[in-house]
Motif scaffolding. Structure first.
Motif, PDB file in Angstrom:
ATOM      1  N   GLN A 232      32.223   4.521  53.406  1.00 16.79           N
ATOM      2  CA  GLN A 232      32.921   3.356  52.900  1.00 16.79           C
ATOM      3  C   GLN A 232      32.271   2.115  53.481  1.00 16.79           C
ATOM      4  O   GLN A 232      31.810   2.121  54.620  1.00 16.79           O
ATOM      5  CB  GLN A 232      34.393   3.388  53.284  1.00 16.79           C
ATOM      6  CG  GLN A 232      35.168   4.479  52.601  1.00 16.79           C
ATOM      7  CD  GLN A 232      36.645   4.390  52.927  1.00 16.79           C
ATOM      8  OE1 GLN A 232      37.032   3.977  54.018  1.00 16.79           O
ATOM      9  NE2 GLN A 232      37.482   4.776  51.986  1.00 16.79           N
ATOM     10  N   TYR A 233      32.255   1.055  52.702  1.00 15.99           N
ATOM     11  CA  TYR A 233      31.722  -0.209  53.177  1.00 15.99           C
ATOM     12  C   TYR A 233      32.657  -1.321  52.760  1.00 15.99           C
ATOM     13  O   TYR A 233      33.518  -1.146  51.886  1.00 15.99           O
ATOM     14  CB  TYR A 233      30.323  -0.465  52.603  1.00 15.99           C
ATOM     15  CG  TYR A 233      30.340  -0.826  51.139  1.00 15.99           C
ATOM     16  CD1 TYR A 233      30.367  -2.167  50.731  1.00 15.99           C
ATOM     17  CD2 TYR A 233      30.355   0.153  50.164  1.00 15.99           C
ATOM     18  CE1 TYR A 233      30.414  -2.492  49.390  1.00 15.99           C
ATOM     19  CE2 TYR A 233      30.391  -0.164  48.830  1.00 15.99           C
ATOM     20  CZ  TYR A 233      30.427  -1.494  48.440  1.00 15.99           C
ATOM     21  OH  TYR A 233      30.479  -1.810  47.112  1.00 15.99           O
ATOM     22  N   ASN A 234      32.505  -2.448  53.390  1.00 17.06           N
ATOM     23  CA  ASN A 234      33.245  -3.630  52.983  1.00 17.06           C
ATOM     24  C   ASN A 234      32.496  -4.851  53.475  1.00 17.06           C
ATOM     25  O   ASN A 234      31.579  -4.746  54.299  1.00 17.06           O
ATOM     26  CB  ASN A 234      34.679  -3.625  53.512  1.00 17.06           C
ATOM     27  CG  ASN A 234      35.625  -4.417  52.624  1.00 17.06           C
ATOM     28  OD1 ASN A 234      35.193  -5.185  51.768  1.00 17.06           O
ATOM     29  ND2 ASN A 234      36.912  -4.229  52.823  1.00 17.06           N
TER      30      ASN A 234
ATOM     31  N   ARG B 190      33.781   1.149  48.150  1.00 12.54           N
ATOM     32  CA  ARG B 190      34.256  -0.039  48.857  1.00 12.54           C
ATOM     33  C   ARG B 190      35.724   0.163  49.188  1.00 12.54           C
ATOM     34  O   ARG B 190      36.516   0.544  48.350  1.00 12.54           O
ATOM     35  CB  ARG B 190      34.072  -1.284  48.003  1.00 12.54           C
ATOM     36  CG  ARG B 190      34.477  -2.525  48.750  1.00 12.54           C
ATOM     37  CD  ARG B 190      34.043  -3.771  48.052  1.00 12.54           C
ATOM     38  NE  ARG B 190      34.489  -4.922  48.799  1.00 12.54           N
ATOM     39  CZ  ARG B 190      34.283  -6.153  48.425  1.00 12.54           C
ATOM     40  NH1 ARG B 190      33.621  -6.402  47.316  1.00 12.54           N
ATOM     41  NH2 ARG B 190      34.716  -7.156  49.153  1.00 12.54           N
ATOM     42  N   THR B 191      36.066  -0.087  50.415  1.00 14.29           N
ATOM     43  CA  THR B 191      37.442   0.081  50.856  1.00 14.29           C
ATOM     44  C   THR B 191      38.200  -1.241  50.774  1.00 14.29           C
ATOM     45  O   THR B 191      37.614  -2.311  50.896  1.00 14.29           O
ATOM     46  CB  THR B 191      37.503   0.631  52.291  1.00 14.29           C
ATOM     47  OG1 THR B 191      38.884   0.804  52.652  1.00 14.29           O
ATOM     48  CG2 THR B 191      36.855  -0.296  53.287  1.00 14.29           C
ATOM     49  N   GLU B 192      39.482  -1.142  50.582  1.00 15.61           N
ATOM     50  CA  GLU B 192      40.357  -2.309  50.579  1.00 15.61           C
ATOM     51  C   GLU B 192      41.210  -2.352  51.844  1.00 15.61           C
ATOM     52  O   GLU B 192      42.119  -3.150  51.963  1.00 15.61           O
ATOM     53  CB  GLU B 192      41.270  -2.283  49.339  1.00 15.61           C
ATOM     54  CG  GLU B 192      40.516  -2.311  48.026  1.00 15.61           C
ATOM     55  CD  GLU B 192      39.747  -3.613  47.809  1.00 15.61           C
ATOM     56  OE1 GLU B 192      40.197  -4.661  48.291  1.00 15.61           O
ATOM     57  OE2 GLU B 192      38.699  -3.566  47.149  1.00 15.61           O
ATOM     58  N   ASN B 193      40.888  -1.502  52.802  1.00 16.82           N
ATOM     59  CA  ASN B 193      41.636  -1.400  54.047  1.00 16.82           C
ATOM     60  C   ASN B 193      41.512  -2.687  54.849  1.00 16.82           C
ATOM     61  O   ASN B 193      40.422  -3.091  55.238  1.00 16.82           O
ATOM     62  CB  ASN B 193      41.102  -0.209  54.850  1.00 16.82           C
ATOM     63  CG  ASN B 193      41.873   0.045  56.124  1.00 16.82           C
ATOM     64  OD1 ASN B 193      42.680  -0.767  56.566  1.00 16.82           O
ATOM     65  ND2 ASN B 193      41.617   1.188  56.732  1.00 16.82           N
ATOM     66  N   GLU B 194      42.625  -3.326  55.135  1.00 15.62           N
ATOM     67  CA  GLU B 194      42.648  -4.604  55.849  1.00 15.62           C
ATOM     68  C   GLU B 194      42.169  -4.479  57.300  1.00 15.62           C
ATOM     69  O   GLU B 194      41.718  -5.447  57.892  1.00 15.62           O
ATOM     70  CB  GLU B 194      44.058  -5.205  55.835  1.00 15.62           C
ATOM     71  CG  GLU B 194      44.536  -5.612  54.458  1.00 15.62           C
ATOM     72  CD  GLU B 194      43.781  -6.801  53.899  1.00 15.62           C
ATOM     73  OE1 GLU B 194      43.388  -7.682  54.679  1.00 15.62           O
ATOM     74  OE2 GLU B 194      43.578  -6.839  52.673  1.00 15.62           O
ATOM     75  N   THR B 195      42.261  -3.296  57.888  1.00 13.47           N
ATOM     76  CA  THR B 195      41.877  -3.121  59.295  1.00 13.47           C
ATOM     77  C   THR B 195      40.463  -2.566  59.440  1.00 13.47           C
ATOM     78  O   THR B 195      40.072  -2.144  60.523  1.00 13.47           O
ATOM     79  CB  THR B 195      42.858  -2.172  60.006  1.00 13.47           C
ATOM     80  OG1 THR B 195      42.816  -0.892  59.367  1.00 13.47           O
ATOM     81  CG2 THR B 195      44.270  -2.727  59.980  1.00 13.47           C
ATOM     82  N   PHE B 196      39.683  -2.587  58.378  1.00 14.24           N
ATOM     83  CA  PHE B 196      38.340  -2.013  58.399  1.00 14.24           C
ATOM     84  C   PHE B 196      37.436  -2.704  59.412  1.00 14.24           C
ATOM     85  O   PHE B 196      36.578  -2.090  60.014  1.00 14.24           O
ATOM     86  CB  PHE B 196      37.739  -2.099  56.997  1.00 14.24           C
ATOM     87  CG  PHE B 196      36.507  -1.271  56.800  1.00 14.24           C
ATOM     88  CD1 PHE B 196      36.591   0.107  56.697  1.00 14.24           C
ATOM     89  CD2 PHE B 196      35.263  -1.865  56.700  1.00 14.24           C
ATOM     90  CE1 PHE B 196      35.464   0.885  56.495  1.00 14.24           C
ATOM     91  CE2 PHE B 196      34.127  -1.105  56.503  1.00 14.24           C
ATOM     92  CZ  PHE B 196      34.230   0.278  56.401  1.00 14.24           C
ATOM     93  N   PHE B 197      37.603  -3.998  59.631  1.00 11.47           N
ATOM     94  CA  PHE B 197      36.760  -4.766  60.554  1.00 11.47           C
ATOM     95  C   PHE B 197      37.430  -4.919  61.921  1.00 11.47           C
ATOM     96  O   PHE B 197      37.417  -5.974  62.519  1.00 11.47           O
ATOM     97  CB  PHE B 197      36.445  -6.149  59.974  1.00 11.47           C
ATOM     98  CG  PHE B 197      35.544  -6.105  58.772  1.00 11.47           C
ATOM     99  CD1 PHE B 197      34.213  -5.802  58.912  1.00 11.47           C
ATOM    100  CD2 PHE B 197      36.037  -6.364  57.515  1.00 11.47           C
ATOM    101  CE1 PHE B 197      33.376  -5.756  57.816  1.00 11.47           C
ATOM    102  CE2 PHE B 197      35.211  -6.322  56.413  1.00 11.47           C
ATOM    103  CZ  PHE B 197      33.873  -6.018  56.563  1.00 11.47           C
ATOM    104  N   TRP B 198      37.986  -3.855  62.436  1.00 14.67           N
ATOM    105  CA  TRP B 198      38.686  -3.929  63.713  1.00 14.67           C
ATOM    106  C   TRP B 198      37.786  -4.356  64.855  1.00 14.67           C
ATOM    107  O   TRP B 198      38.254  -4.919  65.846  1.00 14.67           O
ATOM    108  CB  TRP B 198      39.329  -2.575  64.037  1.00 14.67           C
ATOM    109  CG  TRP B 198      38.328  -1.486  64.243  1.00 14.67           C
ATOM    110  CD1 TRP B 198      37.835  -0.642  63.300  1.00 14.67           C
ATOM    111  CD2 TRP B 198      37.665  -1.143  65.462  1.00 14.67           C
ATOM    112  NE1 TRP B 198      36.911   0.213  63.842  1.00 14.67           N
ATOM    113  CE2 TRP B 198      36.777  -0.074  65.174  1.00 14.67           C
ATOM    114  CE3 TRP B 198      37.715  -1.634  66.763  1.00 14.67           C
ATOM    115  CZ2 TRP B 198      35.970   0.505  66.140  1.00 14.67           C
ATOM    116  CZ3 TRP B 198      36.905  -1.048  67.726  1.00 14.67           C
ATOM    117  CH2 TRP B 198      36.048   0.008  67.411  1.00 14.67           C
TER     118      TRP B 198
END
Length: 123
Positions: free
Chosen positions: A92-94, A23-31
């Motif tokens: 990776q998923y989120n 699981r990623t914590e990247n804030e821009t993952f849902f661009w």
């Protein structure tokens, strides 16, 4: 990659281990849908959809085109959460924030806007 589902995956840990997911914590993952959408906060704090996440990830892993990012919408009728699985080795998923369509028309509108944007992205 072809995935055969022979046993039920019932926990998130099982899904992450079996499919080598993180699981990623990247804030821009849902661009794909985060630009040009209004930012609304939901009054509900609890999301009761977590028990569906392992099975959702399993379905996403079994999707026919593993070279593309895959998306899902989990809902229990009250709350809705979007899931994204990246097309990469050890994918990776989120999950998105929870949307509560029954609390306001704005929440429902935002869900529909995301679905519309996703339909454009996956074409």
């Amino acid at each position: 990659m072809s995935v055969a589902i022979t046993e039920a995956i019932t926990t998130l840990v099982e899904a992450e281990q079996r499919f080598q997911l993180t699981r990623t914590e990247n804030e821009t993952f849902f661009w794909e849908w985060s630009t040009d959408l209004p930012s609304l906060e939901s009054k509900k704090a609890a999301i009761s959809l977590w028990s569906a996440l392992p099975q959702t990830l399993t379905y996403l892993m079994a999707a026919p085109d593993p070279e593309k990012a895959r998306f899902a919408l989990m809902t229990n009728g009250d709350d809705s959460v979007f899931v994204k699985l990246e097309a990469s080795p050890g994918g990776q998923y989120n999950v998105s924030r929870g949307f509560a369509a029954l609390t306001s028309n704005h929440e429902l509108y935002e869900i529909l806007q995301i679905l519309k944007r996703l339909s454009q992205v996956i074409q």
